[in-house]
Write a protein that holds these residues in place. Sequence first.
Motif, PDB file in Angstrom:
ATOM      1  N   ARG A  31       0.772  -1.244   0.000  1.00  0.00           N
ATOM      2  CA  ARG A  31       0.000   0.000   0.000  1.00  0.00           C
ATOM      3  C   ARG A  31       0.808   1.302   0.000  1.00  0.00           C
ATOM      4  NH1 ARG A  31      -4.526  -2.461   3.964  1.00  0.00           N
ATOM      5  NH2 ARG A  31      -2.678  -2.670   5.243  1.00  0.00           N
ATOM      6  N   VAL A  60       4.775   7.498  -1.685  1.00  0.00           N
ATOM      7  CA  VAL A  60       3.722   7.945  -0.759  1.00  0.00           C
ATOM      8  C   VAL A  60       3.006   6.758  -0.120  1.00  0.00           C
ATOM      9  CG1 VAL A  60       3.326  10.089  -2.043  1.00  0.00           C
ATOM     10  CG2 VAL A  60       1.900   8.073  -2.513  1.00  0.00           C
ATOM     11  N   HIS A  61       2.422   7.041   1.002  1.00  0.00           N
ATOM     12  CA  HIS A  61       1.588   6.061   1.693  1.00  0.00           C
ATOM     13  C   HIS A  61       0.409   6.813   2.309  1.00  0.00           C
ATOM     14  CE1 HIS A  61       3.604   6.552   5.921  1.00  0.00           C
ATOM     15  NE2 HIS A  61       3.493   7.695   5.303  1.00  0.00           N
ATOM     16  N   PHE A  62      -0.296   6.147   3.213  1.00  0.00           N
ATOM     17  CA  PHE A  62      -1.473   6.780   3.797  1.00  0.00           C
ATOM     18  C   PHE A  62      -1.224   7.149   5.245  1.00  0.00           C
ATOM     19  CE2 PHE A  62      -2.936   4.414   0.182  1.00  0.00           C
ATOM     20  CZ  PHE A  62      -3.696   5.375  -0.459  1.00  0.00           C
ATOM     21  N   VAL A  63      -1.693   8.327   5.577  1.00  0.00           N
ATOM     22  CA  VAL A  63      -1.615   8.797   6.962  1.00  0.00           C
ATOM     23  C   VAL A  63      -3.023   9.238   7.366  1.00  0.00           C
ATOM     24  CG1 VAL A  63       0.788   9.544   6.686  1.00  0.00           C
ATOM     25  CG2 VAL A  63      -1.070  11.189   6.315  1.00  0.00           C
ATOM     26  N   GLY A  64      -3.161   9.567   8.637  1.00  0.00           N
ATOM     27  CA  GLY A  64      -4.469   9.993   9.101  1.00  0.00           C
ATOM     28  C   GLY A  64      -4.911  11.277   8.436  1.00  0.00           C
ATOM     29  N   GLY A  65      -6.190  11.353   8.101  1.00  0.00           N
ATOM     30  CA  GLY A  65      -6.715  12.558   7.464  1.00  0.00           C
ATOM     31  C   GLY A  65      -8.228  12.564   7.502  1.00  0.00           C
ATOM     32  N   GLY A  66      -8.788  13.719   7.201  1.00  0.00           N
ATOM     33  CA  GLY A  66     -10.239  13.874   7.309  1.00  0.00           C
ATOM     34  C   GLY A  66     -10.934  14.046   5.986  1.00  0.00           C
TER      35      GLY A  66
ATOM     36  N   SER B  20      -9.519   9.841   9.956  1.00  0.00           N
ATOM     37  CA  SER B  20      -8.472   9.099  10.669  1.00  0.00           C
ATOM     38  C   SER B  20      -7.354  10.026  11.138  1.00  0.00           C
ATOM     39  CB  SER B  20      -7.904   8.006   9.757  1.00  0.00           C
ATOM     40  OG  SER B  20      -7.391   8.581   8.569  1.00  0.00           O
ATOM     41  N   ALA B  44      -5.380  10.209   4.244  1.00  0.00           N
ATOM     42  CA  ALA B  44      -4.645  11.188   3.439  1.00  0.00           C
ATOM     43  C   ALA B  44      -3.412  10.549   2.814  1.00  0.00           C
ATOM     44  CB  ALA B  44      -4.240  12.374   4.311  1.00  0.00           C
ATOM     45  N   ASN B 208     -14.221  14.444  11.436  1.00  0.00           N
ATOM     46  CA  ASN B 208     -12.946  13.930  11.921  1.00  0.00           C
ATOM     47  C   ASN B 208     -12.601  14.544  13.274  1.00  0.00           C
ATOM     48  OD1 ASN B 208     -10.276  13.163  12.363  1.00  0.00           O
ATOM     49  ND2 ASN B 208      -9.593  13.592  10.314  1.00  0.00           N
TER      50      ASN B 208
END
Lengths: 66, 257
Positions: A31, A60-66, B20, B44, B208
């Motif tokens: 991922r 790139v990868h995924f991080v926390g976000g809204g 998240s 993100a 969020n």
Amino acid sequence: MQVIINGEVHDLEGQILLSELLERLDLKPGRIAIERNLEIVPKANWASTTISDGDRIEIVHFVGGG
Amino acid sequence: MQDTFVVAGTSFSSRLIIGSGKYPTHAGMKAAHEASGAQMVTVAVRRVNLNRSEESLLDYIDPARYRLLPNTAGCYDAAEAIRTAHLAREALGTPWIKLEVIGDEKTLFPDNGATLEAARILVKEGFIVMPYVGDDLIVARRLIDAGVAAVMPLAAPIGSGLGIQNFTSLRILREQIREVPLIVDAGVGTASDAVQAMELGFDAVLMNTAIALAQDPVRMAEAMRLGIEAGRKAFLAGRIARKLYASASSPVEGLIG
């Protein structure tokens, strides 16, 4: 040769494949997505893509976000 | 009959979409997600940090349980957003994207024009596009013409927790837009805000900060779940008309003499 990975200059020796670069960087292949000179390199091509001097690589990868 | 919410042919029984970001810990986030009952989680796209190993966020979001909705947060023009969407699709193998093109750093208000421009291109490329936009009816209609899967107007600035600041605009959007789901995205601060969004007839709410930065995120997640459900049921039930004067609930006849 010099390549720019995620905005940082890295010195690499000799010919290197993208898949080998990931190993050197100790990155797991799950991922994440990779761009080379603004073009996405599909996962299936990582093992056949040779890094060239001056390449700009984004990983790139995924991080926390809204 | 089950009251489901459908986006691009996919049914969701929960009308809460959860973020998240900003959670103190990944484990705390996971617990809050579970308490929320949400079935869709935003994430993100960012550069991998090459200098230190990080725990993977996705280890804490079970793809069998949650639909991952990658976002283009932090993009300030259509080209950057499109680039980010491509990376997200490559990494996750999903065409779902929460399209966000910001127009101003202070307010994080969307650049509606650039959002429309990006939406047109991404829809043509096969993405399921869920755009964060202003509460403008005409922009919403143009986005629908472009083929978006939902329209997601803000209720207040992102992360502000102000609650719904634009009731009239949201009501007009709800009355005029029937083609795609309408989702309140941003501005909710507490459970009553979620209730109000649902009472307006919105199909879902995306939030969020209100959960992640609550003193007890798990308890707030549960409160939001209940708020979403309560607001939805109240909307479906149909509220009474407001009247200025009293109307007795107990009969006038038969009073003792």
